[in-house]
Every structure is written in C-alpha cells, then in structure tokens.
Design a protein around this motif. Structure first.
Motif, PDB file in Angstrom:
ATOM      1  N   ARG A 193       0.803  -1.220   0.000  1.00 39.98           N
ATOM      2  CA  ARG A 193       0.000   0.000   0.000  1.00 39.98           C
ATOM      3  C   ARG A 193       0.837   1.272   0.000  1.00 39.98           C
ATOM      4  NH1 ARG A 193      -3.555   1.108   4.220  1.00 39.98           N
ATOM      5  NH2 ARG A 193      -4.770   2.343   2.747  1.00 39.98           N
ATOM      6  N   HIS A 194       2.123   1.145   0.311  1.00 39.96           N
ATOM      7  CA  HIS A 194       2.963   2.341   0.401  1.00 39.96           C
ATOM      8  C   HIS A 194       3.893   2.480  -0.803  1.00 39.96           C
ATOM      9  CE1 HIS A 194       1.370   2.961   4.372  1.00 39.96           C
ATOM     10  NE2 HIS A 194       1.729   1.741   4.718  1.00 39.96           N
ATOM     11  N   GLN A 195       3.620   1.711  -1.860  1.00 38.14           N
ATOM     12  CA  GLN A 195       4.354   1.928  -3.095  1.00 38.14           C
ATOM     13  C   GLN A 195       4.018   3.319  -3.633  1.00 38.14           C
ATOM     14  OE1 GLN A 195       6.563  -0.045  -4.908  1.00 38.14           O
ATOM     15  NE2 GLN A 195       6.623  -1.349  -3.091  1.00 38.14           N
ATOM     16  N   PRO A 196       5.012   4.132  -3.952  1.00 38.05           N
ATOM     17  CA  PRO A 196       4.707   5.492  -4.433  1.00 38.05           C
ATOM     18  C   PRO A 196       4.015   5.460  -5.787  1.00 38.05           C
ATOM     19  CG  PRO A 196       7.053   5.012  -4.651  1.00 38.05           C
ATOM     20  CD  PRO A 196       6.456   3.874  -3.878  1.00 38.05           C
ATOM     21  N   PRO A 197       3.107   6.407  -6.030  1.00 36.70           N
ATOM     22  CA  PRO A 197       2.432   6.470  -7.323  1.00 36.70           C
ATOM     23  C   PRO A 197       3.380   6.913  -8.435  1.00 36.70           C
ATOM     24  CG  PRO A 197       1.841   8.363  -5.980  1.00 36.70           C
ATOM     25  CD  PRO A 197       2.657   7.454  -5.103  1.00 36.70           C
ATOM     26  N   VAL A 198       2.946   6.707  -9.657  1.00 35.46           N
ATOM     27  CA  VAL A 198       3.726   7.140 -10.824  1.00 35.46           C
ATOM     28  C   VAL A 198       2.887   8.098 -11.650  1.00 35.46           C
ATOM     29  CG1 VAL A 198       5.100   5.036 -10.915  1.00 35.46           C
ATOM     30  CG2 VAL A 198       2.958   5.174 -12.214  1.00 35.46           C
ATOM     31  N   GLU A 199       3.557   8.943 -12.405  1.00 33.88           N
ATOM     32  CA  GLU A 199       2.866   9.922 -13.240  1.00 33.88           C
ATOM     33  C   GLU A 199       2.749   9.401 -14.665  1.00 33.88           C
ATOM     34  OE1 GLU A 199       4.033  14.216 -14.987  1.00 33.88           O
ATOM     35  OE2 GLU A 199       3.734  14.192 -12.791  1.00 33.88           O
ATOM     36  N   VAL A 200       1.603   9.624 -15.264  1.00 28.01           N
ATOM     37  CA  VAL A 200       1.393   9.325 -16.685  1.00 28.01           C
ATOM     38  C   VAL A 200       0.794  10.554 -17.352  1.00 28.01           C
ATOM     39  CG1 VAL A 200       1.026   6.866 -16.245  1.00 28.01           C
ATOM     40  CG2 VAL A 200      -0.937   8.399 -16.370  1.00 28.01           C
ATOM     41  N   THR A 201       1.063  10.704 -18.623  1.00 31.18           N
ATOM     42  CA  THR A 201       0.448  11.762 -19.417  1.00 31.18           C
ATOM     43  C   THR A 201      -0.381  11.108 -20.515  1.00 31.18           C
ATOM     44  OG1 THR A 201       2.300  13.265 -18.994  1.00 31.18           O
ATOM     45  CG2 THR A 201       0.834  13.809 -20.829  1.00 31.18           C
ATOM     46  N   VAL A 202      -1.642  11.495 -20.586  1.00 38.37           N
ATOM     47  CA  VAL A 202      -2.583  10.906 -21.541  1.00 38.37           C
ATOM     48  C   VAL A 202      -2.871  11.938 -22.620  1.00 38.37           C
ATOM     49  CG1 VAL A 202      -4.881   9.938 -21.849  1.00 38.37           C
ATOM     50  CG2 VAL A 202      -3.582   9.449 -19.761  1.00 38.37           C
ATOM     51  N   HIS A 203      -2.644  11.566 -23.865  1.00 37.76           N
ATOM     52  CA  HIS A 203      -2.775  12.502 -24.975  1.00 37.76           C
ATOM     53  C   HIS A 203      -4.021  12.278 -25.816  1.00 37.76           C
ATOM     54  CE1 HIS A 203       1.244  14.311 -24.506  1.00 37.76           C
ATOM     55  NE2 HIS A 203       1.640  13.095 -24.162  1.00 37.76           N
ATOM     56  N   GLN A 204      -4.800  11.262 -25.506  1.00 39.81           N
ATOM     57  CA  GLN A 204      -5.983  10.999 -26.317  1.00 39.81           C
ATOM     58  C   GLN A 204      -6.954  10.103 -25.573  1.00 39.81           C
ATOM     59  OE1 GLN A 204      -4.160   9.019 -29.693  1.00 39.81           O
ATOM     60  NE2 GLN A 204      -4.381   6.996 -28.762  1.00 39.81           N
ATOM     61  N   ALA A 205      -8.202  10.197 -25.973  1.00 42.25           N
ATOM     62  CA  ALA A 205      -9.205   9.205 -25.589  1.00 42.25           C
ATOM     63  C   ALA A 205      -9.328   8.220 -26.740  1.00 42.25           C
ATOM     64  CB  ALA A 205     -10.541   9.872 -25.304  1.00 42.25           C
ATOM     65  N   THR A 206      -9.564   6.970 -26.414  1.00 41.67           N
ATOM     66  CA  THR A 206      -9.561   5.918 -27.429  1.00 41.67           C
ATOM     67  C   THR A 206     -10.902   5.196 -27.444  1.00 41.67           C
ATOM     68  OG1 THR A 206      -7.181   5.594 -27.101  1.00 41.67           O
ATOM     69  CG2 THR A 206      -8.376   3.848 -28.254  1.00 41.67           C
ATOM     70  N   LEU A 207     -11.526   5.148 -28.612  1.00 42.01           N
ATOM     71  CA  LEU A 207     -12.743   4.364 -28.799  1.00 42.01           C
ATOM     72  C   LEU A 207     -12.334   2.962 -29.223  1.00 42.01           C
ATOM     73  CD1 LEU A 207     -15.876   4.227 -29.004  1.00 42.01           C
ATOM     74  CD2 LEU A 207     -15.595   4.799 -31.436  1.00 42.01           C
ATOM     75  N   ILE A 208     -12.804   1.952 -28.476  1.00 39.01           N
ATOM     76  CA  ILE A 208     -12.408   0.580 -28.740  1.00 39.01           C
ATOM     77  C   ILE A 208     -13.636  -0.306 -28.897  1.00 39.01           C
ATOM     78  CG2 ILE A 208     -10.234   0.840 -27.488  1.00 39.01           C
ATOM     79  CD1 ILE A 208     -11.498  -0.660 -25.144  1.00 39.01           C
ATOM     80  N   ALA A 209     -13.425  -1.433 -29.558  1.00 44.66           N
ATOM     81  CA  ALA A 209     -14.405  -2.523 -29.565  1.00 44.66           C
ATOM     82  C   ALA A 209     -13.873  -3.558 -28.591  1.00 44.66           C
ATOM     83  CB  ALA A 209     -14.560  -3.108 -30.969  1.00 44.66           C
ATOM     84  N   LEU A 210     -14.530  -3.659 -27.442  1.00 45.28           N
ATOM     85  CA  LEU A 210     -14.038  -4.446 -26.316  1.00 45.28           C
ATOM     86  C   LEU A 210     -14.637  -5.846 -26.333  1.00 45.28           C
ATOM     87  CD1 LEU A 210     -12.417  -4.168 -23.575  1.00 45.28           C
ATOM     88  CD2 LEU A 210     -14.645  -3.660 -22.523  1.00 45.28           C
ATOM     89  N   ARG A 211     -13.822  -6.823 -25.964  1.00 48.29           N
ATOM     90  CA  ARG A 211     -14.291  -8.204 -25.867  1.00 48.29           C
ATOM     91  C   ARG A 211     -13.643  -8.860 -24.652  1.00 48.29           C
ATOM     92  NH1 ARG A 211     -10.286  -7.866 -29.649  1.00 48.29           N
ATOM     93  NH2 ARG A 211      -8.564  -9.387 -29.491  1.00 48.29           N
ATOM     94  N   ARG A 212     -14.240  -9.933 -24.184  1.00 50.94           N
ATOM     95  CA  ARG A 212     -13.656 -10.753 -23.131  1.00 50.94           C
ATOM     96  C   ARG A 212     -13.007 -11.977 -23.762  1.00 50.94           C
ATOM     97  NH1 ARG A 212     -17.853 -11.193 -18.135  1.00 50.94           N
ATOM     98  NH2 ARG A 212     -16.986 -13.294 -18.228  1.00 50.94           N
ATOM     99  N   GLU A 213     -11.780 -12.236 -23.364  1.00 56.27           N
ATOM    100  CA  GLU A 213     -11.018 -13.310 -24.001  1.00 56.27           C
ATOM    101  C   GLU A 213     -10.086 -13.942 -22.973  1.00 56.27           C
ATOM    102  OE1 GLU A 213      -7.534 -12.812 -27.096  1.00 56.27           O
ATOM    103  OE2 GLU A 213      -9.468 -12.603 -28.125  1.00 56.27           O
ATOM    104  N   ASN A 214     -10.330 -15.210 -22.643  1.00 50.92           N
ATOM    105  CA  ASN A 214      -9.463 -15.945 -21.718  1.00 50.92           C
ATOM    106  C   ASN A 214      -9.271 -15.193 -20.406  1.00 50.92           C
ATOM    107  OD1 ASN A 214      -9.088 -18.010 -23.629  1.00 50.92           O
ATOM    108  ND2 ASN A 214      -7.389 -16.894 -24.578  1.00 50.92           N
ATOM    109  N   ARG A 215     -10.391 -14.749 -19.831  1.00 43.33           N
ATOM    110  CA  ARG A 215     -10.403 -14.109 -18.520  1.00 43.33           C
ATOM    111  C   ARG A 215      -9.581 -12.823 -18.475  1.00 43.33           C
ATOM    112  NH1 ARG A 215     -12.437 -17.788 -14.732  1.00 43.33           N
ATOM    113  NH2 ARG A 215     -11.318 -16.852 -12.984  1.00 43.33           N
ATOM    114  N   THR A 216      -9.639 -12.100 -19.569  1.00 50.27           N
ATOM    115  CA  THR A 216      -9.095 -10.755 -19.598  1.00 50.27           C
ATOM    116  C   THR A 216      -9.857  -9.960 -20.639  1.00 50.27           C
ATOM    117  OG1 THR A 216      -7.055  -9.439 -19.641  1.00 50.27           O
ATOM    118  CG2 THR A 216      -7.313 -11.101 -21.358  1.00 50.27           C
ATOM    119  N   TYR A 217      -9.642  -8.650 -20.662  1.00 50.71           N
ATOM    120  CA  TYR A 217     -10.272  -7.790 -21.656  1.00 50.71           C
ATOM    121  C   TYR A 217      -9.279  -7.506 -22.775  1.00 50.71           C
ATOM    122  CZ  TYR A 217     -13.997  -6.964 -18.273  1.00 50.71           C
ATOM    123  OH  TYR A 217     -15.038  -7.142 -17.399  1.00 50.71           O
ATOM    124  N   ARG A 218      -9.750  -7.673 -23.987  1.00 52.58           N
ATOM    125  CA  ARG A 218      -8.971  -7.340 -25.170  1.00 52.58           C
ATOM    126  C   ARG A 218      -9.815  -6.428 -26.050  1.00 52.58           C
ATOM    127  NH1 ARG A 218      -3.637  -8.097 -24.359  1.00 52.58           N
ATOM    128  NH2 ARG A 218      -3.147 -10.213 -23.642  1.00 52.58           N
TER     129      ARG A 218
END
Length: 221
Positions: A185-210
């Motif tokens: 719980r005390h792992q320090p956070p990391v910074e990310v920069t997001v440059h876009q929103a992404t429209l995806i076609a989402l599916r469930r595959e082998n117990r994960t999202y692809r």
C-alpha cells in the motif's frame, strides 16, 4: 491528493478489511456473451514505462491462483460506454467520433498520478488522481454522444476513475490477498500523461479484456 480521493481510498480500504471473500469478476453482465463486442471510450497506456514497471512489480507479489493479472498491454481506464457493436450503426458511430474529436481538441492532455493500490471485492486497482481531469474528459465524451443520441448510455454520476491490475477470478477468502496488499500500500504512485481518448471494440477473451482500436480523439497539445 484531494479530499475526495483520500476519502474514497480510506473508505474502500476499511471496507476491504472486513471483506470475507472475493467476488468472481467474470460473471456475464446483461447483454454480454462470448461472441459479442462493446464500443466504449477508454484511456489506454501503451507507452507508459513507469506505470508498466509499477504494475509489474505489484503483480509479481500477487501471483496467486485467486487472481487474474491484467496483461501490461491491456491496462486501461474505463471511461464511457457507447453500446454493443451490433446495436450501433456505422453512421452514428462516425458522428460520435467527430463530435468527440471536436470537444477533446479543446482539452489539455491529462497529467495523472496512478497509485497506491485500491482493492475491492472484484479486483485490485490503482487509484487515479486527480479525478477532476478524468471527469472533465468524460463529460466531453458524454456531450459528444448526446449530440448524436437523445439518451446517453450509463449514468453520469458514481464514476470512479481507476486502473485495474488484477481481477478476482473466483469466490475465495479475501484474507490471503489482503495480507499481500498490506505490504504494497505504500508503493509510491507514478505519473502518466494521456494525450488521447480511445474508442475501442471491447471483448472478453481468456479471462481478460482485449480490444480493437476503432478511433482516437486527441487532446490539445
């Protein structure tokens, strides 16, 4: 960290302390089935080495049968659903993308901090902060959908930005997972920069999202 985010993190951890067992994340939600895909706007994290390192480190401590670890190339922040691919016309989708691009071009890239770990009964996520930047982008996407459709899917309220790194794969006692998380719980956070929103076609595959990327809406700059 704002008071909203701190209060949420504290409340959710206190709830997790009293959680007797995990909930299997992979039950079928209404409308979902194995051969169906869903259009949704996400934030994705393909070129974020600091995030990838943090997620990999935490996942290395959570390699347990009860958890399904999210592949690093499948890390995402769920933003706003549109609809199942067999329910949304090509014309409407193109109009929604055009409206979203127009609005996103007026917003600055998002500079977010991810972490610390933020678990619940269905999985283990990373807290996202500040929420208001993500909420502003989500509101713009909802406005884009509303410019095409009278009714915007999903509720505007009760949105909590998060990035899941492991899903609960079964109904199992929460204690062993909780014990592992206490030391993370005390792992320090990391910074990310997001440059876009992404429209995806989402599916469930082998117990994960692809997904397949359908379109992007770049943010200014």
């Amino acid at each position: 960290m704002s008071s909203r985010e701190l209060a949420s993190l504290h409340q959710r951890w206190m709830t997790y302390q009293n959680l007797p067992e995990l909930t299997n994340h992979w039950y079928w939600r209404p409308g979902w089935r194995a051969d169906r895909q869903f259009y949704t706007w996400h934030l994705t994290f393909e070129h974020q080495p600091d995030l990838h390192h943090l997620a990999s480190h935490i996942q290395s401590e959570l390699a347990l049968a009860e958890l399904d670890l999210v592949p690093i190339n499948a890390l995402h922040l769920t933003m706003q659903g549109v609809g199942f691919t067999d329910d949304v016309s090509v014309q409407d989708l193109r109009r929604i993308v055009a409206e979203a691009r127009q609005r996103c071009a007026e917003l600055q890239p998002l500079r977010l901090m991810l972490g610390p770990v933020d678990p619940d009964e269905e999985g283990i996520g990373l807290l996202v902060q500040p929420w208001n930047q993500v909420e502003q982008l989500r509101a713009a996407i909802r406005e884009a959908i509303g410019a095409v459709w009278q009714d915007v899917p999903e509720a505007a309220e009760d949105f909590r930005p998060h990035v899941t790194i492991a899903y609960s794969g079964t109904s199992a006692p929460a204690g062993p997972i909780r014990d592992r998380l206490t030391g993370l719980r005390h792992q320090p956070p990391v910074e990310v920069t997001v440059h876009q929103a992404t429209l995806i076609a989402l599916r469930r595959e082998n117990r994960t999202y692809r997904w397949t990327t359908v379109a992007t809406a770049p943010l200014a700059g």
